[in-house]
Each structure stands twice: as structure tokens, then as C-alpha cells.
Design an enzyme around this catalytic site. Structure first.
Site, PDB file in Angstrom:
ATOM      1  N   GLU A  31      13.986 -15.768 -15.258  1.00  0.00           N
ATOM      2  CA  GLU A  31      13.578 -14.363 -15.269  1.00  0.00           C
ATOM      3  C   GLU A  31      12.682 -14.068 -16.488  1.00  0.00           C
ATOM      4  OE1 GLU A  31      13.450 -12.117 -13.209  1.00  0.00           O
ATOM      5  OE2 GLU A  31      13.385 -10.230 -14.285  1.00  0.00           O
ATOM      6  N   GLU A  69       4.148 -12.387 -15.170  1.00  0.00           N
ATOM      7  CA  GLU A  69       3.718 -11.220 -14.396  1.00  0.00           C
ATOM      8  C   GLU A  69       2.865 -10.243 -15.184  1.00  0.00           C
ATOM      9  OE1 GLU A  69       7.648  -9.712 -13.040  1.00  0.00           O
ATOM     10  OE2 GLU A  69       6.658  -9.597 -11.110  1.00  0.00           O
ATOM     11  N   CYS A  78       0.840  -1.199   0.000  1.00  0.00           N
ATOM     12  CA  CYS A  78       0.000   0.000   0.000  1.00  0.00           C
ATOM     13  C   CYS A  78       0.881   1.257   0.000  1.00  0.00           C
ATOM     14  CB  CYS A  78      -0.929   0.093   1.201  1.00  0.00           C
ATOM     15  SG  CYS A  78      -1.917  -1.372   1.471  1.00  0.00           S
ATOM     16  N   LYS A 106       4.610  -3.336  -6.297  1.00  0.00           N
ATOM     17  CA  LYS A 106       6.051  -3.203  -6.507  1.00  0.00           C
ATOM     18  C   LYS A 106       6.860  -3.716  -5.321  1.00  0.00           C
ATOM     19  CE  LYS A 106       9.588  -1.719  -8.877  1.00  0.00           C
ATOM     20  NZ  LYS A 106       9.931  -2.568 -10.015  1.00  0.00           N
ATOM     21  N   ASN A 108      -0.062   1.488   6.093  1.00  0.00           N
ATOM     22  CA  ASN A 108       0.661   0.572   5.198  1.00  0.00           C
ATOM     23  C   ASN A 108       1.355  -0.442   6.085  1.00  0.00           C
ATOM     24  OD1 ASN A 108       2.329  -0.653   3.260  1.00  0.00           O
ATOM     25  ND2 ASN A 108       3.929   0.860   3.589  1.00  0.00           N
ATOM     26  N   GLY A 109       0.968  -1.710   5.952  1.00  0.00           N
ATOM     27  CA  GLY A 109       1.593  -2.751   6.775  1.00  0.00           C
ATOM     28  C   GLY A 109       0.549  -3.725   7.266  1.00  0.00           C
ATOM     29  N   ARG A 160       2.540   0.665  -5.648  1.00  0.00           N
ATOM     30  CA  ARG A 160       2.565  -0.093  -4.397  1.00  0.00           C
ATOM     31  C   ARG A 160       1.271  -0.862  -4.157  1.00  0.00           C
ATOM     32  NH1 ARG A 160       6.667   1.899  -1.103  1.00  0.00           N
ATOM     33  NH2 ARG A 160       5.684   0.988   0.738  1.00  0.00           N
ATOM     34  N   TRP A 176      -3.122  -2.401  -1.574  1.00  0.00           N
ATOM     35  CA  TRP A 176      -2.921  -3.773  -2.047  1.00  0.00           C
ATOM     36  C   TRP A 176      -3.506  -4.645  -0.946  1.00  0.00           C
ATOM     37  CZ3 TRP A 176      -0.082  -8.215  -0.542  1.00  0.00           C
ATOM     38  CH2 TRP A 176       0.031  -9.198  -1.525  1.00  0.00           C
ATOM     39  N   LYS A 184       8.894 -12.671 -16.122  1.00  0.00           N
ATOM     40  CA  LYS A 184       8.431 -11.423 -16.756  1.00  0.00           C
ATOM     41  C   LYS A 184       7.154 -11.696 -17.546  1.00  0.00           C
ATOM     42  CE  LYS A 184      10.054  -9.103 -14.908  1.00  0.00           C
ATOM     43  NZ  LYS A 184      10.985  -9.233 -13.865  1.00  0.00           N
ATOM     44  N   HIS A 195      13.853 -34.930 -17.879  1.00  0.00           N
ATOM     45  CA  HIS A 195      13.504 -35.640 -16.648  1.00  0.00           C
ATOM     46  C   HIS A 195      12.058 -35.391 -16.230  1.00  0.00           C
ATOM     47  CE1 HIS A 195      17.620 -36.900 -16.249  1.00  0.00           C
ATOM     48  NE2 HIS A 195      18.008 -35.653 -16.418  1.00  0.00           N
TER      49      HIS A 195
END
Ligand code: M6R
Length: 625
Positions: free
Chosen positions: A498, A505, A2, A620, A100-101, A27, A74, A502, A521
Site C-alpha cells: 500500500e 499513484e 466519468c 476514483k 458514463n460507462g 471520476r 476519463w 500510494k 530471491h
């Protein structure tokens, strides 16, 4: 998670709060809201979804209020609905709070406050705070500062708060306890925010609060206290950030702009970490300067790295470099796992936390755990902690004694790109610095690698030039694809991971990265004509192996996309599509091979019409465990 903002001063607060929230939307963007004080009442407006929904609602309610707080969320506790959006108010709607938290003990507090007649309207943990403050004011209405300070002493968890009250219309109270909060100083006006981009358009004089600090902002100034109520002397400092750095500057999305900034990031890292003198580079002294004290290098026997997401991928490249160049055995852990299952305590261990934001709760918790379990042990077991971060002023900066500052500049796109390349540069510098100190490779070899690194900015520029239209064309063909496989080996295995992350996401396409040799395998069973395979095949120790693994995929009808500098021979024949990269030393190849994968993910997501910079469900920095 947030973002929070606050304003007190002489201008209308609403637009300043909205502009600040816009810069904090990275955020979280599940809902947004603001509260102001006007004509003796708290006016609170909230909306589900992104900020533009809040903006439309506010058009009908113009208020000249000169004090207010805002929030972009968020969701953690409670669905992303309007009734869970911040600010939250007490029963009488006199106190408004943004947080925020996470408030860990909110259930007990909520039950207690309910039994005292407080009426709750949301499912959030935050709502206990305005009720608690109102309860304290009811008993002793001395000051809002004091009431918030008392309320905070009942809260458990990690949080940052901004609080206003209709009964104290000239003060804005802010608190920091393990979640970021900065105060901005203007002329007769003051700001607070979770992050500096929210206030940089108004002031560059900022004071980041430390954990356990509470501040009162009034139109006359700022007073900072500790939680015990002692006044602290603190001075703002000048930010090295200008408002244009947080604009798109003509690019369609921040992510694309940030991909294009990567050559500059490598140049800045070269400038900062490496000695420019070619002769010095070939001397027996380390040609790298990371600002670490001599004692840092003594007796390191092993390295443990904790990180999450893209930073974890950078750490895997780091492991390769630290082991191959400096000869130090290195383990890389998901921070969220390490905290609950750490490696046995070993002597002379360097612990590295990698986090671009410096605020990732999992990474901070793993480092804090490691610090704690080593406390009081004999010297060789004591914690030796190093942080690699793009935000040295973050919580990580407070937690560890040594920081390598990555030089990406602020990154707004939720998908990390330039900060990844900056983290790789930090690992090249650290591995070479340790190699020089330990003399594990010769000065000439170190100098050759540095010389290779110096060519990387122009190689990335060349890659960007050729890849932009190629990846756009490929994106057109793959926009409807449902699954992707990314293959790499050795130092490019983390790049395959990566590339897959990407794509997941921002395009919401299922994608997996595998070490190419591992396909046979099990995962090879996934392959058919509908599952394209992207293989990173750069000349070097595993080139032939990757080509053979790609052949195995081709034999299962997969369409093959090659990230390779090789256009002829077997590579030229087997790949259906080529994403050519320049030829660079295998050891340095991740710095260029990641670029087409970033662009491919970007163009596929853009083609699908998705919100590239703010993908669904993500934020983020993940400041909750
Ligand atoms: O700020 P951090 O580097 O600690 O963040 C770690 C991850 O949350 C982050 O890398 C995440 O995976 C990004 N969305 C990657 O694009």
C-alpha cells in the site's frame, strides 16, 4: 468512469453544472463539457483537460438557459481531445448526450447509422447514442422519453445517460444501466448526477435510480419508468451528507484532510461494530454486531475475496485476520483476474467483494460471475456473497445480499487513505465476529483485541502529530528519487504494498512493495545507493527477520528508512531515518504503520508540485473492465 450532471429548473444551468462537475472531477479529468438549450438550439461547449479550461471558455458565453447536462471524462474510447469530449450531438445538433460507462456494441451501431447518413465527429462509443435517438425521433417523433427508451434497447454494456434535445426543451431524460445515477429533488428544479456530492449543495432529497430505469425530469416533477415503459412509484430519501463534508476545510488537499480524518473513522467503526459493554465483550456471545443474520455464519469452510488496488491490499490484511483469528482458509484474488480464472467451485464458500466505491467494474463482474456459476447448484454450493463498501447504495449494494458499511465518509482524493483504514476496521470486526461464532479463540482474547482497537484512534493521532514534519523533511530529500522499495512481513506485507502504491499513484515515482524475506530471491539486485528502502519493523513474530532483511539492503548501500517504534538497539543503528510509530500489538499494527507511508507519499508528491488529489491517468472509481 466519468461523471455526469444535469439540471432543469428556474435558475441559470451553467454555473450549477460547473459546480457539480467540480465535485465529480475525481471520476475523471481528461476533458469536460456542457450542453444547454437556449433560443431553440443546443449550445455545447467542451474543453480538453481539467474543468478550469472549460470554465475559461464559458466566460465568453453567458447563457441564462435553465436546462443543461455536463460531463467530466476519463478517456476509454478515443484520446483525451476536445473532439472526443462529451456532450456528443447528432448530425443536426438537436440531441445532446452525456454518458458514463461503455457501449460495447457501438461499432455495429455506428456502421449502421453511418449507412443511414449520420455524420460522426468523434472516436467515442458514446456518439452513437445521440445519432440513434435522432434516427428514432425522425421516424416517430412521439416523445424524447420514448425515443431514449427505444434507443437504450439497442445498447449493450454498462452505462448511465443524461439526454436533452432542442426539440423537447422542457425535459431532461436520464437512464441507469449498471452505472450509478442519482436524481435530486429541489423546489421546481431537479438535478441528476453520477454521485451525490455534485448536488448536495442544492438538495438532500435524492432518488438513486436502479438498473433498468429511465426517468423524465421536467420543471414540474420526476417520472420514473422501467425499460418496458411501465411507470414506477418511487420516493426520494434524505441524504446524510452535508456540503461541508465535501470541502477541504482548510487543508491544502483532500488527501491530507482524509489522512487526518482517520482517527475519527476508527472511532466511528468502533462505535458501529463493537458492543460497548466490557463484560459482554468477555461473554461467550459475539461482542460484534455487523447486522448479519445467524444463517450467514453457518458452515463457512473457506473464503474467497475479490478486490482491486488498495481494496485488494485491505483484503490481504483481511486474509491474515480471517485465517489467524477465525481459522478459515482465505484466498485473495485480483477481481480482474478472478473473473476469467476462478477457483474450482467449492462448497460452503463465503465470497467477499471489497470496493470502497461499490462501482469497480472488475469487482462487480467477478461477483456477478460467481453468483451466476453457483445458480441452480445444490444448497452447499449456492453463492454466499458479502460486500465491504463505503457506498452501500452503490451497484455492489444491489448485487450482494449482505453489506458491511465502512464508515469513512465520502473520500474525494483519488488515492484511497481513510477508506483503506475503514476497510481494515471492517475486517477486524468480521474476523473477530467469525472467531466468536466459531469459538476459534477465547472470549478473553477477543476482548483484549477489541480493547487494543479502542486505543488505536489516539495512537493514530500521536502518529500524525510526530509524522507530519518528519515526513515533510524526508520528502524534501527524496523528491527527486526515481525508485523506492517498501518492505514488510506478515500482516505488514500488505502495508508495504500500500505504501508503494500510494507513492506511485500520486508522485509518479517507481515503487515496489515486497515481503522482506523475498528480496534475496531476486529484487535485491535492484538495490544500490540510489534506491532507498522503507522497512516496516514492528515488534512481534517477524521483527528480527525484518531487521535482518533490512541489514541485507543496507549491505547493498541502500538508504534505510524504518517505520518502527524501536529507537535503540539494532534498529537504532541500521536505519538512516526513522518514522517512529507507537507500540501497538503486532496484529493491530497496520492501522498505525500505514499512516507515515501515506504522509510520505503525500509530501513527496506535494513537494514535486503534483496534483495530489487528481493524479494523472487515474480516476476514483474505475467503472470499466
Ligand atoms: O472503489 P474500489 O475500492 O473498488 O477501487 C479499487 C481501486 O481502483 C482503488 O483502490 C485504487 O487502487 C485507488 N486509486 C487506490 O488509491
Amino acid at each position: 468512469m466519468c461523471g455526469i450532471v444535469g439540471y432543469i429548473g428556474t435558475q441559470a444551468a451553467t454555473e450549477i453544472l460547473l459546480a457539480g462537475l467540480e465535485k465529480l472531477e475525481y471520476r475523471g479529468y481528461d476533458s469536460a463539457g456542457i450542453a444547454t438549450i437556449w433560443e431553440g438550439d443546443v449550445q455545447c461547449v467542451r474543453a480538453k483537460g481539467k474543468l478550469h479550461n472549460l470554465r475559461s471558455k464559458l466566460e465568453q458565453l453567458e447563457t441564462p438557459a435553465q436546462i443543461g447536462i455536463g460531463h467530466t471524462r476519463w478517456a476509454t474510447h478515443g484520446k483525451p481531445e476536445e473532439y472526443n469530449a462529451h456532450p456528443h450531438l447528432d448530425t443536426a445538433m438537436r440531441v445532446a448526450v452525456v454518458q458514463n460507462g461503455i457501449i460495447e456494441n457501438y461499432r455495429e451501431l455506428r456502421e449502421d447509422l453511418k449507412s443511414k447518413g449520420h455524420q460522426f465527429r468523434s472516436e467515442t462509443d458514446t456518439e452513437v447514442i445521440p445519432h440513434l435517438i435522432a434516427e428514432i425521433i425522425k421516424k416517430s417523433p412521439s416523445s424524447l422519453l420514448d425515443a431514449v427508451r427505444q434507443a437504450v434497447s439497442h445498447l449493450e454494456g454498462a452505462f448511465a445517460l443524461a439526454v436533452i434535445s432542442a426539440d423537447y426543451p422542457d425535459e431532461l431524460i436520464v437512464v441507469r444501466q449498471q452505472a450509478p445515477l442519482v436524481i435530486g429533488f429541489g423546489q421546481g428544479e431537479f438535478f441528476c448526477a453520477s454521485d451525490t456530492p455534485a448536488i448536495v449543495a442544492y438538495t438532500r432529497a435524492v432518488l438513486p435510480l436502479d438498473n433498468g430505469e429511465i426517468a423524465r425530469l421536467t420543471p414540474l416533477g420526476v417520472e420514473v419508468y422501467n425499460f418496458a415503459g411501465d411507470r414506477l412509484k418511487k420516493q426520494p430519501r434524505l441524504l446524510n451528507l452535508n456540503p461541508t463534508m465535501v470541502e477541504k476545510q482548510g487543508f491544502k488537499h483532500f488527501m491530507l484532510k482524509e489522512i487526518y480524518e482517520q482517527p475519527g473513522v476508527v472511532r466511528a467503526s468502533l462505535e458501529a461494530y463493537f458492543n460497548n459493554d466490557a463484560n459482554a465483550a468477555r461473554s461467550s456471545q459475539s461482542p460484534i454486531n455487523l447486522g448479519l443474520p445467524e444463517s450467514f455464519y453457518a458452515d463457512i469452510e473457506q473464503i474467497q475475496i475479490v478486490a482491486c488496488g488498495t481494496s485488494w491490499h485491505a483484503a490481504l490484511v483481511g486474509k491474515y485476520l480471517l485465517e489467524q483469528l477465525a481459522g478459515i482458509s482465505t484466498q485473495v484474488h485480483y477481481a480482474s483476474e478472478y473473473r476469467y480464472a476462478p477457483s474450482p467451485l467449492m462448497a460452503n464458500t463465503l465470497i467477499i467483494g471489497v470496493t470502497q466505491s461499490g462501482e469497480t467494474a472488475d469487482t462487480l463482474a467477478a461477483l456477478a460471475m460467481e453468483k451466476e456459476r453457483r445458480q441452480g447448484k445444490e444448497a452447499k454450493y449456492q453463492a454466499r456473497l458479502l460486500g465491504i463498501t463505503n457506498r452501500p447504495e452503490s451497484s455492489l449494494g444491489h448485487l450482494v445480499p449482505h453489506i458491511i458499511n465502512t464508515l469513512a465518509g465520502i473520500e474525494i482524493g483519488v488515492a484511497a487513505t481513510k477508506t483503506f483504514v475503514a476497510q481494515l476496521m471492517a475486517f477486524y470486526a468480521l474476523a473477530l465476529d467469525l472467531a466468536a461464532h466459531r469459538q476459534s479463540i477465547s472470549p478473553d482474547k477477543i476482548a483484549d483485541i477489541i480493547e487494543g482497537l479502542r486505543q488505536i484512534p489516539k495512537e493514530i493521532e500521536a502518529t500524525l502529530e510526530t509524522q507530519e514534519s518528519l515526513t515533510e523533511q524526508l520528502a524534501h530529500q527524496f523528491a527527486e528519487t526515481q525508485d523506492f522499495i517498501f518492505l514488510g512481513r506478515g500482516i505488514n506485507f500488505p502495508i508495504a504494498l500500500e505504501g508503494a502504491l500510494k507513492l506511485k499513484e500520486i508522485s509518479y515515482i517507481h515503487a515496489e512493495g515486497y515481503p522482506a524475506g523475498e528480496m534475496k530471491h531476486g529484487p535485491i539486485a535492484l538495490l544500490d545507493a540510489k534506491v532507498p528502502v522503507v522497512a516496516i519493523a514492528v515488534p512481534g513474530s517477524v521483527y528480527e527477520k525484518v531487521i535482518s532483511n533490512a541489514q541485507e539492503a543496507k549491505a547493498r548501500d541502500s538508504r534505510l528508512i524504518g517505520v518502527t517504534p524501536v529507537k535503540d538497539g539494532e534498529a537504532g543503528e541500521i536505519f538512516n531515518d526513522l518514522l517512529p510509530v507507537p507500540t501497538v500489538d503486532e496484529l493491530l499494527s497496520p492501522l498505525v504503520s500505514v499512516v507515515p507511508l501515506q504522509l510520505l507519499a503525500y509530501h513527496i508528491a506535494a513537494r514535486r508540485g503534483l496534483d495530489v488529489d487528481q493524479p494523472r491517468n487515474l480516476a476514483k472509481s474505475v467503472t470499466v473492465e
